[in-house]
Design a protein around this motif. Structure first.
Motif, PDB file in Angstrom:
ATOM      1  N   ALA A 339       0.899  -1.420   0.149  1.00  0.00           N
ATOM      2  CA  ALA A 339      -0.361  -0.144   0.005  1.00  0.00           C
ATOM      3  C   ALA A 339       0.610   1.641  -0.085  1.00  0.00           C
ATOM      4  N   GLN A 340       2.263   1.490   0.715  1.00  0.00           N
ATOM      5  CA  GLN A 340       2.833   2.761   1.402  1.00  0.00           C
ATOM      6  C   GLN A 340       3.568   2.875  -0.359  1.00  0.00           C
ATOM      7  N   ILE A 341       4.123   1.736  -1.053  1.00  0.00           N
ATOM      8  CA  ILE A 341       5.386   1.829  -2.591  1.00  0.00           C
ATOM      9  C   ILE A 341       4.145   1.955  -3.384  1.00  0.00           C
ATOM     10  N   ARG A 342       2.465   1.678  -3.530  1.00  0.00           N
ATOM     11  CA  ARG A 342       1.781   2.389  -4.212  1.00  0.00           C
ATOM     12  C   ARG A 342       0.639   3.380  -3.926  1.00  0.00           C
ATOM     13  N   SER A 343       1.417   4.330  -3.130  1.00  0.00           N
ATOM     14  CA  SER A 343       0.668   5.559  -2.857  1.00  0.00           C
ATOM     15  C   SER A 343       0.443   6.674  -3.753  1.00  0.00           C
ATOM     16  N   GLY A 344      -0.111   6.473  -4.611  1.00  0.00           N
ATOM     17  CA  GLY A 344       0.036   7.673  -6.165  1.00  0.00           C
ATOM     18  C   GLY A 344      -0.247   8.758  -5.372  1.00  0.00           C
ATOM     19  N   ARG A 345      -0.604   9.344  -4.213  1.00  0.00           N
ATOM     20  CA  ARG A 345      -0.803  10.756  -4.048  1.00  0.00           C
ATOM     21  C   ARG A 345       0.494  11.296  -3.964  1.00  0.00           C
ATOM     22  N   SER A 346       1.876  10.500  -3.479  1.00  0.00           N
ATOM     23  CA  SER A 346       2.921  12.143  -3.143  1.00  0.00           C
ATOM     24  C   SER A 346       3.533  12.046  -4.782  1.00  0.00           C
ATOM     25  N   THR A 347       3.657  10.843  -5.790  1.00  0.00           N
ATOM     26  CA  THR A 347       3.936  10.760  -6.677  1.00  0.00           C
ATOM     27  C   THR A 347       3.531  11.818  -7.851  1.00  0.00           C
ATOM     28  N   LEU A 348       2.359  11.448  -7.685  1.00  0.00           N
ATOM     29  CA  LEU A 348       0.822  11.939  -8.548  1.00  0.00           C
ATOM     30  C   LEU A 348       0.953  13.569  -8.438  1.00  0.00           C
ATOM     31  N   ASN A 349       0.882  13.796  -6.875  1.00  0.00           N
ATOM     32  CA  ASN A 349       0.558  15.674  -6.952  1.00  0.00           C
ATOM     33  C   ASN A 349       1.883  16.345  -7.617  1.00  0.00           C
ATOM     34  N   VAL A 350       2.592  15.770  -7.865  1.00  0.00           N
ATOM     35  CA  VAL A 350       4.413  16.206  -7.942  1.00  0.00           C
ATOM     36  C   VAL A 350       3.798  15.779  -9.638  1.00  0.00           C
ATOM     37  N   ASP A 351       3.529  15.388 -10.665  1.00  0.00           N
ATOM     38  CA  ASP A 351       3.265  15.518 -11.582  1.00  0.00           C
ATOM     39  C   ASP A 351       2.148  16.653 -12.016  1.00  0.00           C
ATOM     40  N   ARG A 352       1.096  16.777 -10.776  1.00  0.00           N
ATOM     41  CA  ARG A 352      -0.181  18.037 -11.813  1.00  0.00           C
ATOM     42  C   ARG A 352       0.395  19.165 -10.993  1.00  0.00           C
ATOM     43  N   PHE A 353       1.344  18.747  -9.937  1.00  0.00           N
ATOM     44  CA  PHE A 353       2.219  20.375  -9.549  1.00  0.00           C
ATOM     45  C   PHE A 353       3.023  20.292 -11.090  1.00  0.00           C
ATOM     46  N   GLU A 354       3.632  20.085 -11.466  1.00  0.00           N
ATOM     47  CA  GLU A 354       4.435  19.860 -12.481  1.00  0.00           C
ATOM     48  C   GLU A 354       3.757  20.872 -13.684  1.00  0.00           C
ATOM     49  N   ASP A 355       2.633  20.601 -13.766  1.00  0.00           N
ATOM     50  CA  ASP A 355       1.840  20.417 -14.963  1.00  0.00           C
ATOM     51  C   ASP A 355       1.056  21.725 -14.920  1.00  0.00           C
ATOM     52  N   MET A 356       0.905  22.846 -13.416  1.00  0.00           N
ATOM     53  CA  MET A 356       0.064  23.498 -13.113  1.00  0.00           C
ATOM     54  C   MET A 356       1.338  24.917 -12.995  1.00  0.00           C
ATOM     55  N   ILE A 357       2.592  24.321 -12.642  1.00  0.00           N
ATOM     56  CA  ILE A 357       3.752  25.659 -12.679  1.00  0.00           C
ATOM     57  C   ILE A 357       4.226  26.068 -14.287  1.00  0.00           C
ATOM     58  N   ALA A 358       4.436  24.911 -14.976  1.00  0.00           N
ATOM     59  CA  ALA A 358       4.709  24.742 -16.165  1.00  0.00           C
ATOM     60  C   ALA A 358       4.645  26.559 -16.873  1.00  0.00           C
ATOM     61  N   PRO A 359       5.469  26.697 -17.632  1.00  0.00           N
ATOM     62  CA  PRO A 359       5.563  28.292 -18.237  1.00  0.00           C
ATOM     63  C   PRO A 359       4.644  28.293 -19.602  1.00  0.00           C
ATOM     64  N   GLY A 360       3.569  28.889 -19.478  1.00  0.00           N
ATOM     65  CA  GLY A 360       2.436  29.031 -20.738  1.00  0.00           C
ATOM     66  C   GLY A 360       1.831  28.129 -19.905  1.00  0.00           C
ATOM     67  N   ALA A 361       1.982  27.900 -18.358  1.00  0.00           N
ATOM     68  CA  ALA A 361       0.155  26.913 -18.193  1.00  0.00           C
ATOM     69  C   ALA A 361      -0.932  27.620 -17.054  1.00  0.00           C
ATOM     70  N   ALA A 362      -0.677  29.201 -17.248  1.00  0.00           N
ATOM     71  CA  ALA A 362      -1.425  30.035 -16.205  1.00  0.00           C
ATOM     72  C   ALA A 362      -2.629  29.880 -16.117  1.00  0.00           C
ATOM     73  N   GLY A 363      -3.933  29.266 -17.562  1.00  0.00           N
ATOM     74  CA  GLY A 363      -4.995  28.748 -17.689  1.00  0.00           C
ATOM     75  C   GLY A 363      -5.516  27.351 -16.941  1.00  0.00           C
ATOM     76  N   SER A 364      -4.497  26.551 -16.814  1.00  0.00           N
ATOM     77  CA  SER A 364      -4.359  25.637 -15.787  1.00  0.00           C
ATOM     78  C   SER A 364      -4.340  26.071 -14.617  1.00  0.00           C
ATOM     79  N   LEU A 365      -3.775  26.151 -14.035  1.00  0.00           N
ATOM     80  CA  LEU A 365      -3.991  27.368 -12.488  1.00  0.00           C
ATOM     81  C   LEU A 365      -4.108  27.749 -12.258  1.00  0.00           C
ATOM     82  N   ALA A 366      -5.316  29.011 -13.328  1.00  0.00           N
ATOM     83  CA  ALA A 366      -5.928  29.641 -12.680  1.00  0.00           C
ATOM     84  C   ALA A 366      -7.339  28.889 -12.981  1.00  0.00           C
TER      85      ALA A 366
END
Length: 750
Positions: A339-366
């Motif tokens: 359960a710990q090794i497949r806990s996706g929150r931290s890893t998936l959150n990094v992916d979502r976080f990087e999508d929101m802060i990527a240059p040109g992704a202001a609309g996604s963050l908004a």
């Protein structure tokens, strides 16, 4: 590192090779007087690490039984900055079933079959042989060793109706740490403003007595070794249970009885470690078996076709009844680990976080900010309910108060409008917050998110990671200070069942007293600035806003659990199944464990002869090389090159190993007993058993007279050397002489 009695020798070889790899990867000087062939092994590890641009750090160790003993020695070497030398000779000379080793007579009467005082003395000598502390090469390390309390108290709990009952917990864990820069958060003298205080180097490994006692306790296999008292110096390092169990000393025995694979404390310790460069975390499970034992696999299944159904023998029923609880413990550990090794929150959150802060992704963050704003009221309710429970748990866990089992559906989510909560936000931030309104848990989660976002990016300066990592540890220090204040609160009733308003009032008082919002604001701002400076086109505000969006989206849907950071890690099992092809005999075993002596005779066989232990030690190093090669990504040819170098250091060639392997695989239990008789080990072991039966050693509570008398009569009739025997028993020994002679002739080869 798991248990296994004489399989401790194999595990010692594994520990030795792990230590070789980590020292070679850091280019530490080779040990003084190092054998040229051993030096060649170190050079080869150093070469492979350099080719792969890798440094290997061992900073968290958990051990039980034999794993606890080897873990203690490995952790001490790491903390003191010394090589793990002398371990091979320790196992070769001291782990012997002989009259001058484990079967030496015990002072004050036999308390067990094997001499625990001799065992403890050898552990202490091994710790001294590692060398002094603080050589300049010491590294931070956290060690957890398990034991079982035979006399431990329980704690009082209360059900939802307020009725009390007792929960017993005989598991004991002891944690030892070496930390370079621990930091605390505390108020200044005379009520001055709170501040962070760097602490001096902490090393729990400078004094060898507590860690030696921990190893001795964990390895106290029932009857083989006597239990040991929990001295104050060891009790000081107890990490489980986290509640008070009174001040009375406890008797400690085999840690594998209840906690044979302490994964959870290992993962908790992983989350506390410092990082300053790109990293890859692997949890390695060192277990001396090819496959976990399947109890009852030799039983005939019940008949379903009308034939005769044979019941299992009572011996199989008893052995299964004893072994199945341990299987359950192992299975639960594997499920938790999965359960710990497949806990996706931290890893998936990094992916979502990087999508929101990527240059040109202001609309996604908004868009995400708008969604988070609409969910903010639900987030506030969930956080308020969670805070009520967490505060009550902290207050009720203090010594002298009982825990309270309250269901989540009874959570008080009534809005607290009488005063502003210093740990709940009113709105999503349009700009960088002037003060931090999101509380401790949100601050720590966001900082860990920033750190994981730069975990493996080669373009990010190491100084960025170090700055964010420092902020994480300071937030943890603030969290500990707040928890201490909350647990010191004296509630009007025990157990305390606060309303949301009462819990909010107490949290506000603590936050205000410790100036928590201001401290968290500075830490989050500094970490966000460091992150933004290393990420082109990303503003600090953008990073904070993206992190808070994820915080709200994750926390609005239900009652948040207690905060426990889940590390991102890989998992690798160090077992016996990976035999190098170049060493495989013509008829390889179906079960890789048969290649060792330590797997035979209920895991005691390696204690019989020094050369058997040398064989198992060598295989520990070989198996470790195979698994460590996987970690480094070595080719099959490179692994073979390493194995050949290790064999040369141990005085073997590949051909000699293949030949010897055939002989070991043919070895039967009868052959082992024949060797025991030839070495006179059976007689010595029986002498030790009868010495235990005849022991006049005082116990508390006293052994029942009937049991003690039966033991003395058996010893008088059968023992070759019964010790002190009264005139009646001495007289009865005379007619029993012919039977006794026959018994003892069976213990000899001729």
């Amino acid at each position: 590192m798991n248990g296994g009695v004489s399989l401790a020798v194999w595990m010692g070889g594994v520990a030795h090779e792990i230590d070789n790899l980590r020292r070679a990867s850091h280019r530490f000087p080779q040990p003084e007087g190092c054998d040229p062939q051993e030096a060649a092994v170190l050079d080869l590890w150093g070469k492979f690490c350099a080719e792969h641009g890798t440094r290997v750090t061992v900073d968290v160790i958990g051990g039980t039984r034999a794993g606890g003993l080897n873990g203690v020695l490995l952790a001490t070497a790491i903390a003191r900055g010394m090589p793990l030398t002398g371990l091979r000779e320790l196992w070769k000379k001291s782990a012997q079933l002989s009259a001058d080793a484990l079967l030496t007579p015990q002072q004050g009467g036999a308390a067990s079959v094997l001499n625990g005082d001799f065992f403890l003395g050898k552990i202490q000598q091994a710790l001294q042989a590692i060398g002094p502390a603080d050589t300049g090469q010491g590294r931070d390390v956290t060690l957890t060793v398990t034991a079982t309390s035979l006399t431990g108290d329980g704690r009082e709990l209360h059900d939802t109706a307020g009725e009390s009952f007792t929960e017993a917990d005989h598991r004991r864990r002891y944690e030892f740490r070496r930390v370079r820069r621990p930091v605390t958060y505390e108020q200044g003298p005379d009520g001055g403003p709170p501040h962070f205080t760097p602490q001096p180097l902490r090393s729990d490994f400078d004094d060898g007595e507590p860690v030696a006692l921990a190893a001795r306790s964990s390895a106290s296999y029932p009857v083989a070794f006597a239990p040991v008292p929990e001295k104050d110096c060891l009790r000081h390092f107890r990490s489980w249970p986290p509640w008070s169990t009174g001040s009375a000393r406890e008797w400690l025995a085999d840690g594998g009885i209840l906690d044979n694979s302490p994964f959870q404390p290992v993962l908790d310790a992983v989350a506390k470690q410092s990082v300053s460069a790109t990293w890859r975390r692997t949890v390695c499970y060192v277990v001396p078996s090819a496959t976990e034992a399947q109890l009852g696999r030799d039983l005939t299944p019940p008949s379903v076709a009308g034939g005769e159904t044979l019941s299992p023998p009572w011996t199989s029923v008893v052995s299964s009844a004893i072994g199945l609880p341990r299987e359950s413990d192992f299975r639960d550990d594997m499920e938790m680990l999965g359960a710990q090794i497949r806990s996706g929150r931290s890893t998936l959150n990094v992916d979502r976080f990087e999508d929101m802060i990527a240059p040109g992704a202001a609309g996604s963050l908004a868009r995400t900010m708008a969604a988070a704003s609409s969910l903010l009221p639900y987030y506030r309710e969930a956080r308020a309910a969670a805070a009520t429970y967490e505060t009550a748990d902290l207050v009720n866990a203090a010594p002298g108060r009982g825990g309270f089992l309250d269901p989540a559906h009874r959570a008080d989510v009534t809005p607290v409008t009488s005063t502003a909560q210093l740990w709940l936000p009113d709105s999503m931030p349009a700009g960088m917050p002037a003060t931090w309104e999101w509380g401790l848990a949100a601050a720590e989660r966001i900082l860990r998110l920033l750190l994981r976002a730069v975990r493996s990016k080669e373009t990010v300066p190491d100084g960025t990671r170090a700055a964010i990592d420092e902020a994480v540890h300071k937030v943890v220090a603030v969290r500990k200070a707040v928890a201490k204040k909350l647990s010191d609160y004296q509630p009007p009733t025990a157990p305390w069942q606060p309303t949301a308003a009462a819990a909010a009032k107490l949290i506000n008082e603590v936050y205000d007293e410790l100036e928590v919002p201001a401290a968290l604001h500075d830490l989050v701002t500094s970490a966000a600035d460091a992150f933004a400076s290393a990420m082109p086109g990303v503003a600090a505000l953008t990073a904070v806003q993206a992190g808070l969006c994820l915080e709200v989206l994750d926390g609005a849907s239900g009652l948040p659990a207690d905060f426990r950071p889940s590390p991102v890690f890989e998992f690798l099992r160090f077992g016996l199944s990976q035999m190098p092809e170049m060493l495989a005999p013509p008829n390889p075993p179906a079960d890789g464990k048969d290649i060792l002596y330590g797997t035979r005779l209920s895991h005691f066989a390696a204690f019989v002869r020094p050369e058997w232990r040398e064989w198992d030690w060598m295989w520990g190093r070989v198996h470790a090389a195979v698994h460590l090669g996987k970690l480094l990504g070595l080719s099959a040819g490179q692994v073979d090159e390493m194995v050949i170098a290790i064999l040369a250091a141990e005085g073997w060639t590949a051909g000699e190993v293949r030949t010897q392997a055939e002989e070991v695989l043919k070895l039967t239990t009868a052959d082992i007993y024949a060797q025991l008789r030839a070495d006179d080990t059976v007689r010595l072991a029986l002498d030790a058993v009868f010495a235990l039966l005849n022991s006049g050693r005082r116990t508390s509570p006293k052994v029942p007279d009937a049991v003690a008398s039966a033991g003395k009569w058996i010893s008088a009739l059968v023992a070759a050397h019964p010790g002190k025997v009264g005139p009646v028993r001495r007289l009865v020994r005379i007619p029993a002489w012919p039977a006794r002679v026959l018994v003892w002739l069976k213990t000899r080869k001729t």
